[in-house]
Design a protein around this motif. Structure first.
Motif, PDB file in Angstrom:
ATOM      1  N   ASP A 138      -8.387  -0.949  -2.421  1.00  0.00           N
ATOM      2  CA  ASP A 138      -7.065  -1.161  -2.653  1.00  0.00           C
ATOM      3  C   ASP A 138      -6.093  -0.620  -1.657  1.00  0.00           C
ATOM      4  O   ASP A 138      -5.071  -1.330  -1.430  1.00  0.00           O
ATOM      5  N   ASP A 143      -5.834  -3.274   1.157  1.00  0.00           N
ATOM      6  CA  ASP A 143      -5.085  -4.405   0.803  1.00  0.00           C
ATOM      7  C   ASP A 143      -3.420  -3.944   0.786  1.00  0.00           C
ATOM      8  O   ASP A 143      -2.629  -4.883   1.317  1.00  0.00           O
ATOM      9  N   GLU A 175      -0.676  -5.540   3.668  1.00  0.00           N
ATOM     10  CA  GLU A 175       0.596  -6.067   2.938  1.00  0.00           C
ATOM     11  C   GLU A 175       1.615  -5.446   3.779  1.00  0.00           C
ATOM     12  O   GLU A 175       2.573  -6.193   4.205  1.00  0.00           O
TER      13      GLU A 175
END
Length: 76
Positions: free
Chosen positions: A14, A17, A21
């Motif tokens: 996570d 990610d 982003e």
């Protein structure tokens, strides 16, 4: 834990990610800012790219702002 917690953080999917982003958003904003600069400030670019001393020398020598056309004619 490990002596270096960076390895622990790199293992969290996570978090990776979120890093991806964030990188994408920074690149998008940077691109948009460059486009804005080119669209709105291109006419002023000589203010921060031209050699001020050379500009002043030419201005004093020719009694006017030397145009790009004049500079090109001198090169030929």
């Amino acid at each position: 834990g490990k002596a270096n917690y960076l390895e622990d953080l790199e293992g969290i999917e996570d978090l990776q990610d979120l890093v991806s982003e964030l990188k994408y958003k920074v690149q998008s904003v940077s691109h948009a800012a460059l486009e804005y600069q080119e669209a709105n400030f291109a006419e002023f670019q000589p203010l921060w790219t031209d050699d001020r001393d050379e500009f002043l020398r030419q201005f004093l020598l020719y009694n006017h702002v030397v145009t790009n056309e004049e500079k090109e004619a001198w090169r030929e």
